[in-house]
Design an enzyme around this catalytic site. Sequence first.
Site, short mmCIF file in Angstrom:
data_model
loop_
_atom_site.label_atom_id
_atom_site.label_comp_id
_atom_site.label_asym_id
_atom_site.label_seq_id
_atom_site.Cartn_x
_atom_site.Cartn_y
_atom_site.Cartn_z
N ASP A 1 -8.71 -6.26 -5.24
CA ASP A 1 -7.86 -5.28 -4.41
C ASP A 1 -8.45 -3.75 -5.71
O ASP A 1 -8.06 -3.19 -6.62
CB ASP A 1 -6.23 -5.44 -4.58
CG ASP A 1 -5.90 -3.70 -3.87
OD1 ASP A 1 -6.53 -3.33 -3.29
OD2 ASP A 1 -5.02 -3.60 -3.25
N HIS B 1 -5.65 -6.74 -1.00
CA HIS B 1 -5.22 -5.74 -1.32
C HIS B 1 -3.57 -6.54 -0.32
O HIS B 1 -3.25 -7.44 0.56
CB HIS B 1 -5.39 -4.57 0.57
CG HIS B 1 -4.93 -3.85 -0.06
ND1 HIS B 1 -3.73 -2.83 -1.20
CD2 HIS B 1 -3.91 -2.56 1.02
CE1 HIS B 1 -4.13 -1.29 -0.61
NE2 HIS B 1 -3.76 -1.43 0.42
N SER C 1 0.88 -1.23 0.07
CA SER C 1 0.11 -0.03 0.17
C SER C 1 0.93 1.35 0.01
O SER C 1 1.66 1.33 -0.59
CB SER C 1 -0.93 0.09 1.25
OG SER C 1 -2.33 1.03 1.24
#
Length: 495
Positions: free
Chosen positions: A426, A451, A167
């Site tokens: 995601d 994710h 991320s």
Amino acid sequence: MAARVILYVLFVVALITVVCCSSATLKPADTPYKVQYVEQYVDNFNFVSYGQRTYKQRVLVSDTYWEKSKGPIFFYTGNEGPITAFWEASGFVKELAAKFKALLVFAEHRYYGESLPFGNRSFTGENIGLLSVEQAMADYARLMTGMRTQLGCESPDVCPIITFGGSYGGMLSAYMRFKYPNLVTGALAASAPIYLVAGLTEEHQFFQDVTEDFRKSDAHCPLKVQSAFVQMDELAAEGQQGLKEISDRFRLCSPLTDRQDLSHLYGWVRNSFTTLAMLDYPYRTAFEAKLPANPVNVACGLILNSSDLLKGLSQAAGLVYNGTDGTLECFDIFQEFIACADPTGCGLGDDSTAWDYQACTEVTLLESTNNVTDMFPPHNYTAEARAEYCRDTFGVTPRPDWMGIQFWGKNILSSSNIIFSNGDLDPWRRGGVLTNLSSSLVAITIEGGAHHLDLRGTNPADPASVTQARQQEEALIGQWISQATNQVWEGPTTK
Ligand SMILES: *[C@@H]1O[C@H](CO)[C@@H](O)[C@H](O)[C@H]1NC(C)=O
Ligand SMILES: *[C@@H]1O[C@H](CO)[C@@H](O)[C@H](O)[C@H]1NC(C)=O
Ligand SMILES: *[C@@H]1O[C@H](CO)[C@@H](O)[C@H](O)[C@H]1NC(C)=O
Ligand SMILES: *[C@@H]1O[C@H](CO)[C@@H](O)[C@H](O)[C@H]1NC(C)=O
Ligand SMILES: *[C@@H]1O[C@H](CO)[C@@H](O)[C@H](O)[C@H]1NC(C)=O
Ligand SMILES: *[C@@H]1O[C@H](CO)[C@@H](O)[C@H](O)[C@H]1NC(C)=O
């Protein structure tokens, strides 16, 4: 006090030493680590403002697998939360460390967790300004440089550093390779939406993909969600009585009193569904919330089975706020969800303030909903709305073009040795690098992956795609390491 110049990173007292284990029986998930506190400049760039003043950055270090002064360094570039949470969620990095005899270093991002440049006064108007992507990266670069010296890795052909992150942490791991290629040999950037945060992707795509995950679970599911929102709008139009009814059916601790409360409730639902889509892992997890396996399926089951649309929506959203072993009697939506400059959510507590500030300055997150391409009530989150919020909240005006200028926009071809991995479940996926740009800027897609699933430890419920992705990642990282250690490598010059 005459400030002593601390030139290189000093490791201060190790606080916790985890005792254990013969490494023959050690499971990577149980890898022990030491907590170290490293002196970092409060301001890496302005020599006048704070001079030599330093703060203590928290760093988790494990030499369990390390071939001393020789093996690679696997460096997790911490993101917006306590570094211990990323340590727990990054089992794959530990598994790789065992294979490559690597040193594990997980560095906490300034202004998060315990790494607070001004202690509990870090979030005041005059102190928060030293929170930036560049400052955090400079901390990491100083740490890397100091460690090489301290650990006997001065020679450029030993201890190559590979950065890892998911991320925002994945963005940082790639940016570190962009910006400090002398220090960083290669990067695994998992679920790193580098184009999105530079404002280079379409603003409705994110929530469209959240919706798509719900549709994949059951085509009726997003339709029911839309109907629930219509029902809430109709009730709200009836005034106080209607708001009271919504509150009862949602099991709110205190009733909604106006339209603004209702929008907060919409945000609370949207935030939950975003979290469910991001963390739609095939087994139980406890990363940001305690979630069951395949939480989007569970949510859709609750929505579709309930005879009361609003109760169904409330229970589905409650998966995030109440957890798998929840104890909440009712939902306190103002405690559980804080609206902020990031429409995908900022979390809670001081970490949420810090991320809100980042979303108000460099990191552009203008995701909107329209109830056409997605299942959420229309919410047109414009650059103007963001700027107004940020001026009111922090007295700052965002600079939407800065990330693109600083981190190369969509023209990143002058870099190399970066893996951009993305799961097709995601919602951040389409904000990242999805095609192979060169032989060493490689995009890997993980079917059925949420994710940064690939960063997590091996699990029996893993889809074959993630196992294969991890094998590819391992092979590429292995290539980078052998190139770096066989060839003369332009390492950092210290002193
Ligand atoms: C902040 O930290 C100081 C020093 O540790 C402490 O005395 C003070 O009570 C803290 N303030 C708050 C608001 O937590
Ligand atoms: C919903 O109903 C179906 C069919 O009755 C059942 O198989 C499923 O387990 C139910 N899901 C939930 C979450 O209750
Ligand atoms: C939270 O979860 C518990 C346990 O599943 C449940 O008994 C409780 O009703 C839930 N709270 C709310 C507000 O839904
Ligand atoms: C969303 O769109 C549907 C039609 O596609 C419409 O019936 C509904 O009223 C809209 N809901 C909201 C909250 O605007
Ligand atoms: C959102 O606001 C922008 C700027 O005011 C406007 O150009 C755009 O048409 C709006 N979009 C929608 C879907 O209303
Ligand atoms: C990129 O190349 C790798 C082989 O190096 C391949 O496995 C992968 O599927 C390619 N990615 C895309 C998105 O085509």
